[in-house]
Enzyme design. Structure first.
Site, PDB file in Angstrom:
ATOM      1  N   SER A  37       0.782  -1.230   0.076  1.00 58.83           N
ATOM      2  CA  SER A  37       0.039   0.051   0.042  1.00 58.83           C
ATOM      3  C   SER A  37       0.945   1.364  -0.068  1.00 58.83           C
ATOM      4  O   SER A  37       0.556   2.341  -0.395  1.00 58.83           O
ATOM      5  CB  SER A  37      -0.974  -0.004   1.149  1.00 58.83           C
ATOM      6  OG  SER A  37      -0.292  -0.200   2.464  1.00 58.83           O
ATOM      7  N   ASP A 337      -3.489   8.132   8.110  1.00 61.53           N
ATOM      8  CA  ASP A 337      -4.748   7.314   8.861  1.00 61.53           C
ATOM      9  C   ASP A 337      -4.210   6.401   9.747  1.00 61.53           C
ATOM     10  O   ASP A 337      -4.774   5.483  10.272  1.00 61.53           O
ATOM     11  CB  ASP A 337      -5.471   6.517   7.570  1.00 61.53           C
ATOM     12  CG  ASP A 337      -4.473   5.757   6.915  1.00 61.53           C
ATOM     13  OD1 ASP A 337      -3.278   5.440   7.166  1.00 61.53           O
ATOM     14  OD2 ASP A 337      -4.928   4.865   6.003  1.00 61.53           O
ATOM     15  N   HIS A 340      -0.666   4.731   7.097  1.00 60.80           N
ATOM     16  CA  HIS A 340      -0.020   5.461   5.729  1.00 60.80           C
ATOM     17  C   HIS A 340       0.323   6.826   5.894  1.00 60.80           C
ATOM     18  O   HIS A 340      -0.164   7.647   6.841  1.00 60.80           O
ATOM     19  CB  HIS A 340      -0.847   5.206   4.910  1.00 60.80           C
ATOM     20  CG  HIS A 340      -1.359   3.782   4.680  1.00 60.80           C
ATOM     21  ND1 HIS A 340      -2.871   3.427   4.919  1.00 60.80           N
ATOM     22  CD2 HIS A 340      -0.663   2.729   4.033  1.00 60.80           C
ATOM     23  CE1 HIS A 340      -2.892   1.952   4.657  1.00 60.80           C
ATOM     24  NE2 HIS A 340      -1.814   1.711   4.007  1.00 60.80           N
TER      25      HIS A 340
END
Length: 375
Positions: A37, A337, A340
């Site tokens: 991610s 968040d 990340h």
């Protein structure tokens, strides 16, 4: 006198040649990226579950498949090399692969299992199929006298050996291990993880990849959620507020990764492999957050933790207070968040790694093609 003059002229010639090389930029025609991610530009969002608002609010103005309020490090890499942002391989809408493709997907690990089915070996298999099919289609279109707009969005076959191959993966191997086993088991798994990583690089090399830009794993113990869910805090925390045992294992992983890359350089003589110490850059930012204009690094922007985890984009009302909405100033937060990084933090990190200060060898990303191996 003549020999002195000759030596002087040779020195001038060498300096001129070196100066010429340093003033040039690598003209990479494409980037092929593999990872999780931290560099996913839409893979998981297109294939499994969409990334919803407020992701993407800072830069794109809407969700753009990235687990961030804006751009990722891979986006800043593309900008630096004057290439378009990478389309996700798994995205079938609006994609253009002329200048590369992104095989990274959120939750991916090097080894099978974990949070995502798209582990590194799967990503490599996808790349091999992508290369084979696009080369065949490109050649077919080239032999056809009828012009096709499709040819303009396909990679040129010769570009695969000239492209830059970026890899940023490994964090989820550690994270999944911490969540489901213990620290000793995670530590014991590192050799096998890196052996599978090495196999992936060998496969890419066999397919013609020559220029590699490889990130080590970041300080996982500095992610706010790592701190929130650590059962032994505050005893486990270091001077920066990070979970010390997790970071120590991340550093052990990185030491072994660097050794593995040294072996790869010997095994793959025509490859130019640049190792990037992302851990040191990210930890430097976190440990000096306030002096860099950021708020306290464990204070993430989107989502909340009020006795239980509220995902970014969700809301929960507790005693009349709404939790989960994004903060008003994402650019002041390192963490977007809790897991990340924000666009502002990604930009800060990118500005520090692209110049080569944290690279081995110490060269900027636009000089990777002038790696000593390829001189």
């Amino acid at each position: 006198m003549n020999s002195i003059k000759l030596i002087f002229m040779l020195i001038i010639l060498v300096l001129a040649l070196l100066g010429g090389a340093s003033s040039k930029r690598c003209q990479f025609p494409a980037i092929y990226n593999f990872g999780d991610s931290n560099s996913d530009t839409g893979g998981i969002s297109a294939s499994m579950s969409p990334v919803n608002p407020p992701y993407g609010e800072t830069f794109f103005g809407h969700p753009a498949g990235r687990f961030c309020d804006g751009r990722l490090i891979i986006d800043f890499i593309a900008e630096n090399l004057k290439l378009p942002y990478l389309s996700a391989y798994l995205d079938s809408i609006g994609t253009n692969f002329r200048h590369g493709a992104n095989f990274a997907t959120g939750g991916s690990s090097i080894r099978p299992g974990g949070y995502s089915p798209f582990h590194l070996a799967i990503q490599i298999t996808q790349f091999i199929q992508f290369k084979s099919r696009t080369v065949a289609l490109y050649n077919k279109l080239s032999s056809n006298r009828t012009a096709s707009p499709l040819k303009g969005i396909l990679p040129r076959p010769s570009d695969f050996s000239k492209a830059l191959y970026t890899i940023d993966i490994g964090q989820n191997d550690l994270a999944y291990g911490f969540q489901h086993t213990d620290e000793e088991n995670v530590r014991a798994s590192i050799p096998d993880i890196l052996n599978q990583f090495s196999q992936a690089v060998h496969q890419l090399y066999k397919e013609g990849a020559r220029f590699f830009w490889i990130h080590n794993t970041g300080p996982i113990g500095c992610l706010p959620y790592s701190v929130i869910y650590d059962k032994l805090k505050p005893a486990n925390l270091d001077q920066s507020g990070c979970v010390k045992p997790q970071n120590e294992i991340a550093q052990e992983f990185n030491r072994r990764l660097k050794n593995k890359i040294s072996q790869l350089r010997q095994q793959l003589p025509h490859a130019a492999i640049t190792h990037v110490d992302l851990y040191s850059v990210k930890y430097a930012l976190i440990s000096n957050a306030k002096n860099q204009g950021f708020v306290e690094p464990m204070n993430f922007c989107c989502g909340s933790y009020y006795r239980y985890h509220i995902n970014c984009g969700n809301e929960a009302i507790v005693n009349g207070t709404v939790y989960g909405n994004p903060c008003h100033h994402p650019s002041r937060h390192i963490s977007w968040d809790g897991i990340h990084y924000s666009q502002a933090a990604n930009l800060w990190v990118a500005n520090h790694i692209l110049k080569g200060s944290f690279s081995d060898p110490s060269i900027s990303i636009d000089q990777v093609c002038f790696h000593p191996t390829n001189m």
